[in-house]
Design a protein around this motif. Structure first.
Motif, PDB file in Angstrom:
ATOM      1  N   ARG A 146     -30.825 -11.775 -11.414  1.00 59.98           N
ATOM      2  CA  ARG A 146     -31.310 -13.011 -10.803  1.00 59.98           C
ATOM      3  C   ARG A 146     -32.369 -12.742  -9.739  1.00 59.98           C
ATOM      4  O   ARG A 146     -33.245 -13.572  -9.527  1.00 59.98           O
ATOM      5  N   ASP A 147     -32.268 -11.623  -9.023  1.00 59.33           N
ATOM      6  CA  ASP A 147     -33.108 -11.410  -7.853  1.00 59.33           C
ATOM      7  C   ASP A 147     -33.829 -10.073  -7.817  1.00 59.33           C
ATOM      8  O   ASP A 147     -34.504  -9.775  -6.838  1.00 59.33           O
ATOM      9  N   LEU A 148     -33.712  -9.271  -8.840  1.00 62.57           N
ATOM     10  CA  LEU A 148     -34.257  -7.915  -8.791  1.00 62.57           C
ATOM     11  C   LEU A 148     -35.068  -7.616 -10.040  1.00 62.57           C
ATOM     12  O   LEU A 148     -34.677  -7.986 -11.146  1.00 62.57           O
ATOM     13  N   TRP A 149     -36.203  -6.962  -9.835  1.00 67.13           N
ATOM     14  CA  TRP A 149     -36.992  -6.414 -10.938  1.00 67.13           C
ATOM     15  C   TRP A 149     -37.174  -4.940 -10.626  1.00 67.13           C
ATOM     16  O   TRP A 149     -37.495  -4.555  -9.497  1.00 67.13           O
ATOM     17  N   MET A 150     -36.969  -4.100 -11.639  1.00 62.23           N
ATOM     18  CA  MET A 150     -37.121  -2.663 -11.452  1.00 62.23           C
ATOM     19  C   MET A 150     -37.660  -2.054 -12.731  1.00 62.23           C
ATOM     20  O   MET A 150     -37.312  -2.486 -13.834  1.00 62.23           O
ATOM     21  N   GLY A 151     -38.539  -1.089 -12.583  1.00 61.00           N
ATOM     22  CA  GLY A 151     -39.108  -0.467 -13.760  1.00 61.00           C
ATOM     23  C   GLY A 151     -39.815   0.832 -13.445  1.00 61.00           C
ATOM     24  O   GLY A 151     -39.632   1.429 -12.382  1.00 61.00           O
ATOM     25  N   LEU A 152     -40.647   1.237 -14.379  1.00 63.02           N
ATOM     26  CA  LEU A 152     -41.410   2.476 -14.290  1.00 63.02           C
ATOM     27  C   LEU A 152     -42.882   2.132 -14.444  1.00 63.02           C
ATOM     28  O   LEU A 152     -43.252   1.338 -15.314  1.00 63.02           O
ATOM     29  N   SER A 153     -43.718   2.708 -13.579  1.00 63.43           N
ATOM     30  CA  SER A 153     -45.162   2.570 -13.724  1.00 63.43           C
ATOM     31  C   SER A 153     -45.755   3.950 -13.945  1.00 63.43           C
ATOM     32  O   SER A 153     -45.342   4.922 -13.305  1.00 63.43           O
ATOM     33  N   VAL A 154     -46.737   3.999 -14.845  1.00 68.01           N
ATOM     34  CA  VAL A 154     -47.432   5.248 -15.135  1.00 68.01           C
ATOM     35  C   VAL A 154     -48.923   5.014 -14.961  1.00 68.01           C
ATOM     36  O   VAL A 154     -49.499   4.117 -15.592  1.00 68.01           O
ATOM     37  N   LEU A 155     -49.520   5.808 -14.096  1.00 65.90           N
ATOM     38  CA  LEU A 155     -50.954   5.768 -13.854  1.00 65.90           C
ATOM     39  C   LEU A 155     -51.536   7.011 -14.524  1.00 65.90           C
ATOM     40  O   LEU A 155     -51.343   8.125 -14.040  1.00 65.90           O
ATOM     41  N   PRO A 156     -52.180   6.855 -15.675  1.00 66.68           N
ATOM     42  CA  PRO A 156     -52.674   8.018 -16.417  1.00 66.68           C
ATOM     43  C   PRO A 156     -53.654   8.864 -15.598  1.00 66.68           C
ATOM     44  O   PRO A 156     -54.261   8.384 -14.627  1.00 66.68           O
ATOM     45  N   GLY A 160     -20.167  -5.585 -16.099  1.00 68.50           N
ATOM     46  CA  GLY A 160     -20.872  -5.602 -14.836  1.00 68.50           C
ATOM     47  C   GLY A 160     -21.770  -4.402 -14.588  1.00 68.50           C
ATOM     48  O   GLY A 160     -22.507  -4.382 -13.617  1.00 68.50           O
ATOM     49  N   VAL A 161     -21.704  -3.402 -15.450  1.00 68.98           N
ATOM     50  CA  VAL A 161     -22.578  -2.232 -15.320  1.00 68.98           C
ATOM     51  C   VAL A 161     -23.262  -2.023 -16.661  1.00 68.98           C
ATOM     52  O   VAL A 161     -22.594  -1.915 -17.694  1.00 68.98           O
ATOM     53  N   GLN A 162     -24.579  -1.990 -16.629  1.00 66.83           N
ATOM     54  CA  GLN A 162     -25.347  -1.785 -17.855  1.00 66.83           C
ATOM     55  C   GLN A 162     -26.260  -0.580 -17.675  1.00 66.83           C
ATOM     56  O   GLN A 162     -26.768  -0.343 -16.575  1.00 66.83           O
ATOM     57  N   ALA A 174     -39.549  -1.201  -7.657  1.00 66.00           N
ATOM     58  CA  ALA A 174     -38.559  -2.258  -7.438  1.00 66.00           C
ATOM     59  C   ALA A 174     -39.253  -3.409  -6.727  1.00 66.00           C
ATOM     60  O   ALA A 174     -40.122  -3.195  -5.877  1.00 66.00           O
ATOM     61  N   ARG A 175     -38.864  -4.635  -7.095  1.00 62.92           N
ATOM     62  CA  ARG A 175     -39.421  -5.830  -6.465  1.00 62.92           C
ATOM     63  C   ARG A 175     -38.300  -6.774  -6.052  1.00 62.92           C
ATOM     64  O   ARG A 175     -37.221  -6.758  -6.641  1.00 62.92           O
ATOM     65  N   THR A 176     -38.598  -7.614  -5.076  1.00 66.51           N
ATOM     66  CA  THR A 176     -37.580  -8.517  -4.544  1.00 66.51           C
ATOM     67  C   THR A 176     -37.423  -9.794  -5.350  1.00 66.51           C
ATOM     68  O   THR A 176     -36.709 -10.698  -4.932  1.00 66.51           O
ATOM     69  N   THR A 177     -38.061  -9.874  -6.471  1.00 65.67           N
ATOM     70  CA  THR A 177     -37.849 -10.973  -7.404  1.00 65.67           C
ATOM     71  C   THR A 177     -37.793 -10.372  -8.789  1.00 65.67           C
ATOM     72  O   THR A 177     -38.482  -9.397  -9.068  1.00 65.67           O
ATOM     73  N   GLN A 178     -36.959 -10.888  -9.621  1.00 62.95           N
ATOM     74  CA  GLN A 178     -36.897 -10.346 -10.976  1.00 62.95           C
ATOM     75  C   GLN A 178     -38.102 -10.758 -11.807  1.00 62.95           C
ATOM     76  O   GLN A 178     -38.352 -10.210 -12.854  1.00 62.95           O
ATOM     77  N   ASP A 179     -38.899 -11.695 -11.293  1.00 61.35           N
ATOM     78  CA  ASP A 179     -40.168 -12.014 -11.937  1.00 61.35           C
ATOM     79  C   ASP A 179     -41.162 -10.911 -11.607  1.00 61.35           C
ATOM     80  O   ASP A 179     -41.377 -10.598 -10.434  1.00 61.35           O
ATOM     81  N   ARG A 238     -33.873  -9.925 -18.447  1.00 57.01           N
ATOM     82  CA  ARG A 238     -33.372  -9.533 -19.778  1.00 57.01           C
ATOM     83  C   ARG A 238     -31.983  -8.907 -19.719  1.00 57.01           C
ATOM     84  O   ARG A 238     -31.275  -8.874 -20.712  1.00 57.01           O
ATOM     85  N   LEU A 239     -31.585  -8.429 -18.520  1.00 57.53           N
ATOM     86  CA  LEU A 239     -30.229  -7.910 -18.335  1.00 57.53           C
ATOM     87  C   LEU A 239     -29.335  -8.903 -17.619  1.00 57.53           C
ATOM     88  O   LEU A 239     -28.168  -8.636 -17.384  1.00 57.53           O
ATOM     89  N   GLY A 240     -29.922 -10.025 -17.211  1.00 56.77           N
ATOM     90  CA  GLY A 240     -29.174 -11.019 -16.458  1.00 56.77           C
ATOM     91  C   GLY A 240     -29.424 -10.954 -14.964  1.00 56.77           C
ATOM     92  O   GLY A 240     -28.767 -11.649 -14.189  1.00 56.77           O
TER      93      GLY A 240
END
Length: 139
Positions: free
Chosen positions: A38-48, A6-8, A116-121, A34-36
């Motif tokens: 259902r409702d969350l997308w989270m990542g890193l953005s870099v603006l050069p 349950g924790v990755q 972070a986004r409210t959809t994993q898409d 990709r981690l399973g």
């Protein structure tokens, strides 16, 4: 043996760039289907350094960002002529369907942001023909 309890952990070197992109910005996916998720997308953005993105929006998804480093600007409004500026430690909230483009305020330092986004898409709708994008004299 399945060791998922349950924790990755997604290590910095395990981020994926296989996510929708917008010109001038680099997006890296961490938490998603990709981690399973259902409702969350989270990542890193870099603006050069010195970079501007293309005009885009994120569909029905709400987007929140936390600025780790650098100074970012978001151009919004009917004519994309209203600017919002965020500094390290600031949070940015973008409502669904809000058309915008982003700019790095520095010519020497990148802007690094947790997203972070409210959809994993990872919804990214690029609008390359928008009449008020960067470089059209409206910024």
């Amino acid at each position: 043996m399945n060791d998922d309890v349950g924790v990755q952990i997604v290590r910095a070197n395990e981020l994926s760039d296989q996510t929708p992109q917008t010109s001038g910005l680099q997006r890296f996916e961490a938490v998603s289907a990709r981690l399973g998720s259902r409702d969350l997308w989270m990542g890193l953005s870099v603006l050069p350094a010195g970079s501007k993105t293309g005009v885009h929006h994120h569909g029905h998804s709400e987007t929140a960002l936390y600025v780790l480093s650098g100074v970012g600007r978001w151009w919004v409004g009917d004519r994309l002529d209203t600017v919002r500026e965020a500094h390290p430690g600031d949070f940015v909230y973008i409502k669904p369907d809000v058309v915008h483009w982003e700019e790095n305020a520095s010519q020497t330092e990148p802007v690094r942001m947790i997203v972070a986004r409210t959809t994993q898409d990872a919804i990214v709708v690029n609008l390359p023909e928008h009449p008020y994008g960067p470089g059209t004299g409206h910024e």
